[in-house]
Design a protein around this motif. Structure first.
Motif, PDB file in Angstrom:
ATOM      1  N   CYS A   1       4.471  28.822 -23.618  1.00 22.76           N
ATOM      2  CA  CYS A   1       4.861  29.062 -24.842  1.00 22.76           C
ATOM      3  C   CYS A   1       4.153  28.473 -26.058  1.00 22.76           C
ATOM      4  O   CYS A   1       3.983  27.303 -26.353  1.00 22.76           O
ATOM      5  CB  CYS A   1       6.335  29.178 -25.098  1.00 22.76           C
ATOM      6  SG  CYS A   1       6.872  29.919 -26.896  1.00 22.76           S
ATOM      7  N   ARG A   2       3.437  29.222 -27.033  1.00 22.96           N
ATOM      8  CA  ARG A   2       2.970  28.416 -28.316  1.00 22.96           C
ATOM      9  C   ARG A   2       3.441  29.528 -29.515  1.00 22.96           C
ATOM     10  O   ARG A   2       2.571  29.608 -30.314  1.00 22.96           O
ATOM     11  CB  ARG A   2       1.563  28.189 -28.201  1.00 22.96           C
ATOM     12  CG  ARG A   2       0.625  29.639 -27.734  1.00 22.96           C
ATOM     13  CD  ARG A   2      -0.671  29.326 -27.866  1.00 22.96           C
ATOM     14  NE  ARG A   2      -1.438  30.367 -27.606  1.00 22.96           N
ATOM     15  CZ  ARG A   2      -1.788  31.358 -28.577  1.00 22.96           C
ATOM     16  NH1 ARG A   2      -1.401  31.056 -29.734  1.00 22.96           N
ATOM     17  NH2 ARG A   2      -2.327  32.355 -28.176  1.00 22.96           N
TER      18      ARG A   2
ATOM     19  N   CYS B   1       5.664  28.502 -31.792  1.00 23.47           N
ATOM     20  CA  CYS B   1       5.926  27.620 -32.669  1.00 23.47           C
ATOM     21  C   CYS B   1       5.053  26.171 -32.594  1.00 23.47           C
ATOM     22  O   CYS B   1       4.751  25.923 -31.549  1.00 23.47           O
ATOM     23  CB  CYS B   1       7.436  27.363 -33.085  1.00 23.47           C
ATOM     24  SG  CYS B   1       7.913  26.040 -32.081  1.00 23.47           S
TER      25      CYS B   1
ATOM     26  N   MET C   1       6.022  23.403 -32.601  1.00 23.08           N
ATOM     27  CA  MET C   1       6.719  22.115 -31.870  1.00 23.08           C
ATOM     28  C   MET C   1       6.012  22.175 -30.280  1.00 23.08           C
ATOM     29  O   MET C   1       6.208  21.048 -29.651  1.00 23.08           O
ATOM     30  CB  MET C   1       8.125  22.394 -31.597  1.00 23.08           C
ATOM     31  CG  MET C   1       8.823  22.127 -33.046  1.00 23.08           C
ATOM     32  SD  MET C   1      10.749  21.933 -33.143  1.00 23.08           S
ATOM     33  CE  MET C   1      11.253  23.566 -32.391  1.00 23.08           C
TER      34      MET C   1
ATOM     35  N   CYS D   1       4.640  24.679 -25.311  1.00 23.14           N
ATOM     36  CA  CYS D   1       5.518  24.346 -24.112  1.00 23.14           C
ATOM     37  C   CYS D   1       5.222  24.666 -22.843  1.00 23.14           C
ATOM     38  O   CYS D   1       4.948  26.123 -22.799  1.00 23.14           O
ATOM     39  CB  CYS D   1       6.976  24.764 -24.480  1.00 23.14           C
ATOM     40  SG  CYS D   1       7.551  23.872 -25.964  1.00 23.14           S
TER      41      CYS D   1
ATOM     42  N   VAL E   1      10.759  22.913 -25.862  1.00 22.93           N
ATOM     43  CA  VAL E   1      11.310  22.010 -26.843  1.00 22.93           C
ATOM     44  C   VAL E   1      12.679  22.723 -27.522  1.00 22.93           C
ATOM     45  O   VAL E   1      13.623  21.872 -27.572  1.00 22.93           O
ATOM     46  CB  VAL E   1      10.152  21.506 -27.979  1.00 22.93           C
ATOM     47  CG1 VAL E   1      11.023  20.657 -29.007  1.00 22.93           C
ATOM     48  CG2 VAL E   1       9.214  20.716 -27.288  1.00 22.93           C
TER      49      VAL E   1
ATOM     50  N   ILE F   1      10.638  32.760 -22.062  1.00 22.44           N
ATOM     51  CA  ILE F   1       9.104  32.445 -22.561  1.00 22.44           C
ATOM     52  C   ILE F   1       8.497  33.823 -21.922  1.00 22.44           C
ATOM     53  O   ILE F   1       7.794  34.348 -22.610  1.00 22.44           O
ATOM     54  CB  ILE F   1       8.691  31.149 -22.048  1.00 22.44           C
ATOM     55  CG1 ILE F   1       9.326  30.093 -22.840  1.00 22.44           C
ATOM     56  CG2 ILE F   1       7.230  31.189 -22.135  1.00 22.44           C
ATOM     57  CD1 ILE F   1       9.147  28.816 -22.453  1.00 22.44           C
TER      58      ILE F   1
ATOM     59  N   PHE G   1      10.237  32.698 -33.681  1.00 22.80           N
ATOM     60  CA  PHE G   1      10.992  31.416 -33.133  1.00 22.80           C
ATOM     61  C   PHE G   1      12.545  31.680 -33.541  1.00 22.80           C
ATOM     62  O   PHE G   1      12.741  32.111 -34.499  1.00 22.80           O
ATOM     63  CB  PHE G   1      10.415  30.249 -34.103  1.00 22.80           C
ATOM     64  CG  PHE G   1      11.294  29.067 -33.883  1.00 22.80           C
ATOM     65  CD1 PHE G   1      11.248  28.222 -32.420  1.00 22.80           C
ATOM     66  CD2 PHE G   1      12.348  28.765 -34.576  1.00 22.80           C
ATOM     67  CE1 PHE G   1      11.829  27.050 -32.161  1.00 22.80           C
ATOM     68  CE2 PHE G   1      13.115  27.365 -34.174  1.00 22.80           C
ATOM     69  CZ  PHE G   1      12.702  26.883 -33.176  1.00 22.80           C
TER      70      PHE G   1
HETATM   71 FE1  SF4 Z   1       8.018  27.967 -27.482  1.00 18.99          FE
HETATM   72 FE2  SF4 Z   1      10.374  26.940 -28.102  1.00 18.99          FE
HETATM   73 FE3  SF4 Z   1       8.175  25.678 -27.180  1.00 18.99          FE
HETATM   74 FE4  SF4 Z   1       8.410  26.497 -29.927  1.00 18.99          FE
HETATM   75  S1  SF4 Z   1       9.641  25.013 -29.045  1.00 18.99           S
HETATM   76  S2  SF4 Z   1       6.356  26.631 -28.178  1.00 18.99           S
HETATM   77  S3  SF4 Z   1       9.546  28.577 -29.393  1.00 18.99           S
HETATM   78  S4  SF4 Z   1       9.059  27.119 -26.298  1.00 18.99           S
END
Ligand code: SF4
Ligand code: MSK
Length: 637
Positions: free
Chosen positions: A49-50, A52, A54, A57, A70, A78, A213
């Motif tokens: 997942c990208r 956001c 953070m 992930c 995160v 996801i 998000f």
């Molecule tokens: Fe995706 Fe959540 Fe990671 Fe952000 S923090 S990239 S929304 S899994």
């Protein structure tokens, strides 16, 4: 023959061109796939997942840490969000195409655009009648204006009612079932999960919103919205494209065409049209075939101008104008490598950016025309429907001007060419059946035809080109299953001679007898990717004739070499319409066990349609036949 080339494609013309590429060191899409190895396992499972900053992930597929992103998102969240976004993009591509057709129809109807005209007034009236638009005593332009308004309204309306095109085309029983599922899901979960699309643009935007998000993290709710968005494509966006293109350019009729690279002619200026929207390609064909352009070509030493299609805009041209097709998506680089292509003209979708660089090795003018598909290194000639004739003339002239620069020593055109009988619009199918689906239903009831399989979708460089398409098709017709389909599959089948009348010999006895009686091949070309809507309309007609739901019919789908987000949308709207759909390669969902379960088992229970994954043509055909036999038993036939 290089072993490598034979591993890459089942098409003899492609194999010859791949050998040539190897000798001349032209880089191909197959070479670039090798350079990408090993490809990311998280990406293949759908668990990266990208969304956001953070992230990015990744979730450990073996149950070890990290088990959450995160923000706390699970693998299923996801995977579901990623798939929903794929469907939204796929639906948007088809539907934006439909929007273009609707806007053009409006401009023609009000006299603002003089470069296009309405070709099929009969179809216009049929569509208007279906939409509940009054046709009596009105001019065809007035009717067209109303049809365009209804279509345009489907994109942007803001109320909660289902889209009009869907309401008027989807069988009542399916609409009822979708409503019942909505109610049942609400009663069971307390959450509102809609399945009937409200507006084409709205359903895609809804996915973009809910996958932002911190919004929807529920796999079921995300998947239901994915189905809703896909249905807005199949029963509205794509359907609008098909119906209005038929009105503008003519409903396809049965005809014989030539398929494969052998349609290129070394003595002519060869112009290949590649992409999706016939608004550009119809005009290029019309202008290229004009005496003015043929004469201009003769002046530079060619015998004339030869136009060939590629990919789905090629399918549109072949269905309506009988223009030869040079190949499916994996042929796009190979066609340029023949050294005999003066211009490759593209609009939108499925155009490799690599074509610009490759064209530089030749005299080929690689011409982009659409602001939504600008490609660095290409010559851009901006298309504008209001000046279509002038711009098409400029494009064709660019091809003619390139002819004297052709390096004859680089020209090599494989001689492979097949005959294909194409043009099976629903209207043509009904015509050959004598005006009603009854004879087809009878043949199915008697068992001469066990059922119908729709095969669609792309080439995918991870799969040996056309092998799955062709072998699966042969396996199915051998089992007395009529095969219909669209897109790059259809071109693969045409190249392999499976749409020739001689293919009757490959069919089982029952199907063969029906095809002989109707004088048709056992494999029917129904058009481009947006024309998957023709298959929905046919399925709807069969269901209404029998007064059953589409999910009760012995129908099954497959996309055995798929790769684009549009294919996700197509597969999902068939599932949402009640049709089981086979996919190969596996979609990026396997990292989400709950999502996988929803799309396979859950969807079967809820929608009647569901996805299944199977590898290999024989195993797939066997499974598709089993599904058809299950449905036949349930129908009591
Ligand atoms: Fe995706 Fe959540 Fe990671 Fe952000 S923090 S990239 S929304 S899994
Ligand atoms: S062109 S979406 S590669 S079928 Fe419709 Fe072919 Fe797939 Fe594009």
């Amino acid at each position: 023959m290089s072993e490598l080339s034979r591993k890459r494609s089942a098409d003899p013309a492609a194999i010859e061109m791949l050998n040539l590429a190897e000798r001349k060191q032209y880089e191909t899409i197959w070479d670039r796939l090798e350079k990408q190895q090993p490809q990311c396992g998280y990406g293949q499972l759908g668990t990266c997942c990208r969304l956001c900053t953070m992230g990015p992930c990744r979730i450990n597929p073996f149950g070890e840490e990290p088990t959450h992103g995160v923000c706390g998102a699970t693998a299923d969240t996801i995977v579901a969000r990623n798939l929903a976004r794929m469907a939204a993009v796929g639906s948007s591509s088809h539907s934006d195409h439909g929007r273009g057709a609707a806007l053009l129809l409006k401009e023609v109807a009000i006299g603002k655009n003089k470069d296009y005209r309405i070709t099929d007034v009969e179809k216009l009236k049929a569509v208007a009648t279906r939409l509940g638009i009054n046709t009596a005593g009105r001019s065809y332009l007035e009717i067209a204006s109303d049809v365009a308004d209804v279509a345009i309204n489907c994109f942007g309306k803001q109320d909660e009612e289902p889209i009009i095109f869907l309401q008027k085309y989807m069988p009542k029983k399916r609409i009822e079932r979708l409503k019942e599922i909505e109610t049942m899901l609400f009663e069971k979960t307390g959450k509102k999960m809609g399945l009937l699309p409200r507006g084409i643009d709205r359903e895609a935007v809804d996915i973009l919103h809910r996958t932002h998000f911190g919004c929807d993290a529920d796999p079921l709710s995300l998947m239901m919205q994915t189905v809703r968005c896909a249905l807005s494509d199949g029963w509205a966006g794509s359907l609008i494209a098909t119906e209005i293109q038929d009105i503008l350019f003519g409903t396809p009729t049965i005809k014989t065409v030539k398929a494969n690279l052998g349609v290129l002619d070394a003595e002519y200026v060869n112009i290949i049209i590649h992409g999706h929207e016939p608004i550009l390609s119809e005009k290029v064909v019309e202008i290229a075939l004009s005496e003015e352009m043929q004469e201009a070509a003769r002046k530079v030493g060619a015998k004339g101008v030869n136009v060939a299609g590629l990919c789905c805009t090629g399918n549109e041209l072949l269905m309506r104008q009988g223009v030869g097709i040079a190949g499916n998506e994996l042929h796009s680089e190979l066609a340029i490598m023949t050294g005999a292509v003066e211009a490759m003209v593209v609009d939108v979708q499925c155009i490799y950016p690599s074509l610009a660089k490759l064209s530089n090795c030749f005299h080929t003018q690689f011409i982009t025309t659409n602001e939504q598909a600008a490609i660095p290194g290409a010559i851009h000639i901006q298309f504008d429907e209001e000046k279509a004739n002038d711009i098409a003339r400029k494009i064709v002239q660019a091809g003619i001007d390139a002819f004297p620069n052709r390096d004859k020593s680089k020209v090599y055109i494989p001689s492979n060419i097949s005959n294909a009988i194409v043009g099976f619009s629903v209207e043509e199918i009904l015509k050959i059946l004598g005006g009603s689906v009854a004879p087809l239903v009878d043949a199915i009831a008697k068992g001469s035809i066990k059922g119908v399989a729709g095969i669609v979708g792309c080439n995918n460089v991870k799969v040996k080109q056309d092998l799955y398409h062709q072998e699966l098709t042969k396996e199915l017709i051998k089992r007395d299953i009529l095969v219909i389909g669209t897109g790059c599959w259809a071109i693969g089948a045409a190249k392999a001679g499976l749409m020739d009348i001689s293919a009757q010999g490959l069919a089982g006895e029952g199907l063969k007898a029906v095809c002989k009686a109707l004088d048709i091949p056992p494999v029917l070309h129904m058009g481009s990717c947006v024309d998957c809507s023709r298959m929905l309309v046919l399925a709807g007609a069969l269901a209404e004739h029998l007064d059953v739901d589409i999910s009760d019919l012995p129908l099954v789908g497959s996309a055995p070499e798929w790769m684009t987000e549009k294919a996700v949308a197509i597969g999902t709207y068939f599932v949402g319409s009640g049709v089981p759909v086979h996919l190969w390669p596996a979609p990026p969902i396997l990292g989400g066990p709950e999502v996988t379960k929803i799309l396979t088992e859950g969807a079967k229970e809820l929608l009647g349609g569901y996805f299944f994954i199977e590898e290999g043509p024989e195993a797939t055909a066997k499974r598709m036949e089993e599904i058809i036999l299950e449905k036949r038993t349930a129908l009591g036939i």
